[in-house]
Design an enzyme around this catalytic site. Structure first.
Site, PDB file in Angstrom:
ATOM      1  N   ALA A   9       0.782  -1.209   0.025  1.00 58.43           N
ATOM      2  CA  ALA A   9      -0.103   0.027  -0.099  1.00 58.43           C
ATOM      3  C   ALA A   9       0.760   1.412   0.018  1.00 58.43           C
ATOM      4  O   ALA A   9       0.406   2.344  -0.345  1.00 58.43           O
ATOM      5  CB  ALA A   9      -1.049  -0.013   1.223  1.00 58.43           C
ATOM      6  N   GLY A  11       3.772   1.833  -1.572  1.00 57.80           N
ATOM      7  CA  GLY A  11       4.491   1.885  -2.863  1.00 57.80           C
ATOM      8  C   GLY A  11       3.979   2.914  -3.862  1.00 57.80           C
ATOM      9  O   GLY A  11       2.953   3.319  -3.691  1.00 57.80           O
ATOM     10  N   ARG A  35       5.740  -3.861   4.387  1.00 58.24           N
ATOM     11  CA  ARG A  35       6.775  -4.733   4.891  1.00 58.24           C
ATOM     12  C   ARG A  35       6.996  -4.268   6.344  1.00 58.24           C
ATOM     13  O   ARG A  35       6.838  -3.088   6.639  1.00 58.24           O
ATOM     14  CB  ARG A  35       7.819  -4.520   3.838  1.00 58.24           C
ATOM     15  CG  ARG A  35       8.630  -3.225   3.874  1.00 58.24           C
ATOM     16  CD  ARG A  35       9.821  -3.336   2.999  1.00 58.24           C
ATOM     17  NE  ARG A  35      10.532  -2.230   3.222  1.00 58.24           N
ATOM     18  CZ  ARG A  35      10.190  -0.883   2.621  1.00 58.24           C
ATOM     19  NH1 ARG A  35       9.197  -0.715   2.036  1.00 58.24           N
ATOM     20  NH2 ARG A  35      11.235   0.279   2.954  1.00 58.24           N
ATOM     21  N   THR A  99       2.205  -7.406  -9.161  1.00 64.44           N
ATOM     22  CA  THR A  99       3.538  -7.819  -8.737  1.00 64.44           C
ATOM     23  C   THR A  99       4.216  -8.469  -9.842  1.00 64.44           C
ATOM     24  O   THR A  99       3.612  -9.398 -10.551  1.00 64.44           O
ATOM     25  CB  THR A  99       3.837  -8.616  -7.337  1.00 64.44           C
ATOM     26  OG1 THR A  99       3.142  -7.876  -6.406  1.00 64.44           O
ATOM     27  CG2 THR A  99       5.185  -8.943  -7.240  1.00 64.44           C
ATOM     28  N   THR A 100       5.275  -8.003 -10.205  1.00 60.89           N
ATOM     29  CA  THR A 100       6.199  -8.879 -11.361  1.00 60.89           C
ATOM     30  C   THR A 100       7.471  -9.502 -10.780  1.00 60.89           C
ATOM     31  O   THR A 100       7.966  -9.142  -9.703  1.00 60.89           O
ATOM     32  CB  THR A 100       6.526  -7.926 -12.421  1.00 60.89           C
ATOM     33  OG1 THR A 100       7.342  -6.797 -12.217  1.00 60.89           O
ATOM     34  CG2 THR A 100       5.238  -7.109 -13.092  1.00 60.89           C
ATOM     35  N   ALA A 122      -1.969  -9.747 -14.099  1.00 57.57           N
ATOM     36  CA  ALA A 122      -1.498  -9.404 -15.354  1.00 57.57           C
ATOM     37  C   ALA A 122      -0.055  -8.600 -15.021  1.00 57.57           C
ATOM     38  O   ALA A 122       0.172  -8.067 -14.117  1.00 57.57           O
ATOM     39  CB  ALA A 122      -2.430  -8.324 -15.933  1.00 57.57           C
ATOM     40  N   ASN A 124       0.646  -6.274 -16.735  1.00 54.94           N
ATOM     41  CA  ASN A 124       0.382  -4.861 -17.086  1.00 54.94           C
ATOM     42  C   ASN A 124      -0.953  -4.748 -17.317  1.00 54.94           C
ATOM     43  O   ASN A 124      -1.779  -5.336 -17.928  1.00 54.94           O
ATOM     44  CB  ASN A 124       1.070  -4.418 -18.529  1.00 54.94           C
ATOM     45  CG  ASN A 124       1.211  -3.142 -18.642  1.00 54.94           C
ATOM     46  OD1 ASN A 124       0.154  -2.499 -18.254  1.00 54.94           O
ATOM     47  ND2 ASN A 124       2.258  -2.503 -18.916  1.00 54.94           N
ATOM     48  N   PHE A 125      -1.622  -3.679 -16.332  1.00 53.84           N
ATOM     49  CA  PHE A 125      -3.112  -3.609 -16.094  1.00 53.84           C
ATOM     50  C   PHE A 125      -3.602  -2.546 -17.090  1.00 53.84           C
ATOM     51  O   PHE A 125      -4.720  -2.326 -16.929  1.00 53.84           O
ATOM     52  CB  PHE A 125      -3.553  -3.539 -14.700  1.00 53.84           C
ATOM     53  CG  PHE A 125      -3.596  -4.710 -14.071  1.00 53.84           C
ATOM     54  CD1 PHE A 125      -4.819  -5.600 -14.062  1.00 53.84           C
ATOM     55  CD2 PHE A 125      -2.589  -5.230 -13.200  1.00 53.84           C
ATOM     56  CE1 PHE A 125      -4.945  -6.685 -13.655  1.00 53.84           C
ATOM     57  CE2 PHE A 125      -2.926  -6.540 -12.619  1.00 53.84           C
ATOM     58  CZ  PHE A 125      -3.839  -7.239 -12.759  1.00 53.84           C
ATOM     59  N   HIS A 155      12.054   1.896 -17.885  1.00 47.16           N
ATOM     60  CA  HIS A 155      11.290   2.090 -16.684  1.00 47.16           C
ATOM     61  C   HIS A 155      12.484   3.045 -15.685  1.00 47.16           C
ATOM     62  O   HIS A 155      13.579   3.095 -15.907  1.00 47.16           O
ATOM     63  CB  HIS A 155      11.097   0.841 -16.040  1.00 47.16           C
ATOM     64  CG  HIS A 155       9.860  -0.002 -16.444  1.00 47.16           C
ATOM     65  ND1 HIS A 155      10.123  -0.669 -17.423  1.00 47.16           N
ATOM     66  CD2 HIS A 155       8.612  -0.025 -16.166  1.00 47.16           C
ATOM     67  CE1 HIS A 155       8.974  -1.393 -17.703  1.00 47.16           C
ATOM     68  NE2 HIS A 155       8.011  -0.579 -17.007  1.00 47.16           N
ATOM     69  N   LYS A 159      13.193   0.587 -10.253  1.00 48.03           N
ATOM     70  CA  LYS A 159      12.570  -0.959 -10.674  1.00 48.03           C
ATOM     71  C   LYS A 159      13.628  -1.764 -10.431  1.00 48.03           C
ATOM     72  O   LYS A 159      14.658  -1.841 -10.773  1.00 48.03           O
ATOM     73  CB  LYS A 159      12.148  -0.893 -12.202  1.00 48.03           C
ATOM     74  CG  LYS A 159      11.524  -2.205 -12.496  1.00 48.03           C
ATOM     75  CD  LYS A 159      10.855  -2.242 -13.655  1.00 48.03           C
ATOM     76  CE  LYS A 159      10.274  -3.446 -14.044  1.00 48.03           C
ATOM     77  NZ  LYS A 159       9.059  -4.025 -13.285  1.00 48.03           N
TER      78      LYS A 159
HETATM   79  P1  NAD Z   1       7.346  -0.013  -4.707  1.00 47.39           P
HETATM   80  O1  NAD Z   1       8.702  -0.319  -4.558  1.00 47.39           O
HETATM   81  O2  NAD Z   1       7.366   1.425  -4.979  1.00 47.39           O
HETATM   82  O3  NAD Z   1       6.426  -0.619  -3.729  1.00 47.39           O
HETATM   83  C1  NAD Z   1       6.424  -1.802  -3.280  1.00 47.39           C
HETATM   84  C2  NAD Z   1       5.337  -1.985  -1.934  1.00 47.39           C
HETATM   85  O4  NAD Z   1       5.523  -3.338  -1.580  1.00 47.39           O
HETATM   86  C3  NAD Z   1       5.803  -1.119  -0.766  1.00 47.39           C
HETATM   87  O5  NAD Z   1       4.663  -0.712   0.135  1.00 47.39           O
HETATM   88  C4  NAD Z   1       6.556  -2.119   0.020  1.00 47.39           C
HETATM   89  O6  NAD Z   1       6.815  -1.855   1.302  1.00 47.39           O
HETATM   90  C5  NAD Z   1       5.903  -3.494  -0.251  1.00 47.39           C
HETATM   91  N1  NAD Z   1       6.583  -4.575   0.096  1.00 47.39           N
HETATM   92  C6  NAD Z   1       7.887  -4.886  -0.368  1.00 47.39           C
HETATM   93  N2  NAD Z   1       8.053  -6.133   0.101  1.00 47.39           N
HETATM   94  C7  NAD Z   1       7.188  -6.511   0.670  1.00 47.39           C
HETATM   95  C8  NAD Z   1       7.227  -7.626   1.678  1.00 47.39           C
HETATM   96  N3  NAD Z   1       7.959  -8.750   1.901  1.00 47.39           N
HETATM   97  N4  NAD Z   1       5.892  -7.747   2.438  1.00 47.39           N
HETATM   98  C9  NAD Z   1       4.910  -6.825   2.292  1.00 47.39           C
HETATM   99  N5  NAD Z   1       4.921  -5.770   1.606  1.00 47.39           N
HETATM  100  C10 NAD Z   1       6.414  -5.564   0.870  1.00 47.39           C
HETATM  101  O7  NAD Z   1       7.144  -0.782  -6.047  1.00 47.39           O
HETATM  102  P2  NAD Z   1       6.147  -0.304  -7.265  1.00 47.39           P
HETATM  103  O8  NAD Z   1       6.522   0.476  -8.135  1.00 47.39           O
HETATM  104  O9  NAD Z   1       4.802   0.122  -6.671  1.00 47.39           O
HETATM  105  O10 NAD Z   1       5.842  -1.668  -7.934  1.00 47.39           O
HETATM  106  C11 NAD Z   1       5.443  -2.950  -7.118  1.00 47.39           C
HETATM  107  C12 NAD Z   1       5.245  -4.032  -8.162  1.00 47.39           C
HETATM  108  O11 NAD Z   1       4.171  -3.781  -9.125  1.00 47.39           O
HETATM  109  C13 NAD Z   1       6.625  -4.346  -8.728  1.00 47.39           C
HETATM  110  O12 NAD Z   1       6.646  -5.657  -8.956  1.00 47.39           O
HETATM  111  C14 NAD Z   1       6.287  -3.570 -10.257  1.00 47.39           C
HETATM  112  O13 NAD Z   1       7.210  -4.057 -11.145  1.00 47.39           O
HETATM  113  C15 NAD Z   1       4.688  -4.138 -10.356  1.00 47.39           C
HETATM  114  N6  NAD Z   1       3.931  -3.280 -11.180  1.00 47.39           N
HETATM  115  C16 NAD Z   1       3.117  -3.843 -12.174  1.00 47.39           C
HETATM  116  C17 NAD Z   1       2.406  -3.285 -13.106  1.00 47.39           C
HETATM  117  C18 NAD Z   1       1.103  -3.831 -13.626  1.00 47.39           C
HETATM  118  O14 NAD Z   1       0.317  -3.125 -14.293  1.00 47.39           O
HETATM  119  N7  NAD Z   1       1.168  -5.215 -13.221  1.00 47.39           N
HETATM  120  C19 NAD Z   1       2.331  -1.719 -12.928  1.00 47.39           C
HETATM  121  C20 NAD Z   1       3.347  -1.259 -12.075  1.00 47.39           C
HETATM  122  C21 NAD Z   1       4.208  -1.787 -11.177  1.00 47.39           C
END
Ligand code: NAD
Length: 267
Positions: A9, A11, A35, A99-100, A122, A124-125, A155, A159
């Site tokens: 939440a 991130g 985390r 997550t990816t 997905a 990518n959403f 990116h 990332k």
């Molecule tokens: P970020 O680093 O800004 O945020 C990550 C979040 O996850 C933070 O709140 C962090 O505290 C939390 N986190 C990390 N490890 C954790 C754990 N072990 N337990 C609980 N919480 C934990 O990352 P972001 O840019 O928001 O991206 C997050 C993920 O989403 C990445 O894998 C990214 O590639 C992916 N992403 C996917 C899409 C999509 O459309 N599918 C789009 C953007 C990003």
């Protein structure tokens, strides 16, 4: 209303999701998880995005954070996603995975969980990228293997996984259309005396820097011409809207299974 918890939440995506949930007429936030060493632990999720207070705190206790949720939306890290799926199993909640960076073994575990849980995953959403996946498959099929396929992505500097999940999905689209597997066709890096390009290879190039939200190009290079399919994202709310749409879709009586954005867009 549908009660939604967000894993990750605090991130970049988590904040876009919080804003989206607070503005959504059918969704209500029931929990926000991060985390244990996150400096924002204990804050009110409303305060994270300048929204009214919810009265509860951002927690690192996953079981407590997803209590009362009908759908959990996860944009975190692979280890957290797998911990979530274990807990979701007992509670029968729907899970949206954004997550990816999963390994082959982690992907297999997600498929295993999907036998008893409704999961929408997905890389990518965004709607535009899902259209690009279709265009890429069509181009690969029409152009044939004489056109060399290369996939370029860029990116932001934060990332942590490469190539992006979306670049891999685009690679799968090319491989699928050519009846190859991505595992046998992919060339993820080139350096030094690489030799000539292997026939039917699918090449990748990864760029990282600045605050780029996500750019992807699939390039088909043939005799005397090049076709490029490009997608650029300028705002994360685009991903968040797609994930929220998937959350609502999952609650419409989906049976266990692993769904994708394609099914969500089809309605
Ligand atoms: P970020 O680093 O800004 O945020 C990550 C979040 O996850 C933070 O709140 C962090 O505290 C939390 N986190 C990390 N490890 C954790 C754990 N072990 N337990 C609980 N919480 C934990 O990352 P972001 O840019 O928001 O991206 C997050 C993920 O989403 C990445 O894998 C990214 O590639 C992916 N992403 C996917 C899409 C999509 O459309 N599918 C789009 C953007 C990003």
């Amino acid at each position: 209303v549908i009660h939604v918890a967000i894993l990750g939440a605090t991130g970049r995506m988590g904040r876009a999701l919080l804003s989206g949930v607070f503005a959504h007429p059918q969704l209500q936030l029931s929990g926000a998880v991060t985390r244990p060493d996150d400096p924002e632990l204990g804050l009110d999720p409303g305060g994270l995005v300048a929204a009214p207070a919810t009265g509860f705190q951002v927690t690192a206790d996953l079981a407590a954070g997803i209590r009362g949720a009908e759908v959990v939306i996860d944009f975190s890290r692979p280890a957290a996603t797998l911990a979530l799926l274990e807990l979701a199993q007992a509670r029968g909640v729907g899970v949206v995975i954004g997550t990816t960076g999963f390994s082959a073994e982690e992907r297999a575990r997600i498929r295993e969980h999907a036998r008893s849980l409704a999961i929408c995953q997905a890389a990518n959403f965004s709607i535009g990228v899902n259209v690009c996946l279709e265009l890429t498959a069509l181009a690969a099929r029409l152009l044939g293997p004489d056109y060399d396929a290369e996939i370029l992505e860029m990116h932001h500097r934060h990332k942590v996984d490469a190539p992006s999940g979306t670049a891999l999905a685009l690679g799968e689209a090319v491989a699928g259309a050519r009846e190859q597997t991505l595992a046998e066709a992919a060339v993820y890096a080139r350096e030094g005396l690489t030799g000539a390009r292997p026939e039917r290879a699918i090449g990748f190039a990864t760029l990282r820097g600045g605050d780029v939200v996500g750019d992807h190009t699939v390039l088909f290079a043939g005799p005397g011409e090049r076709v490029e399919i490009t997608h650029r994202v300028s705002d994360r709310t685009n991903f968040a809207q797609g994930a929220l749409r998937a959350a609502v879709w999952l609650r419409q009586g989906r049976t266990p299974g692993l769904y994708g954005m394609r099914e969500v867009l089809a309605g």
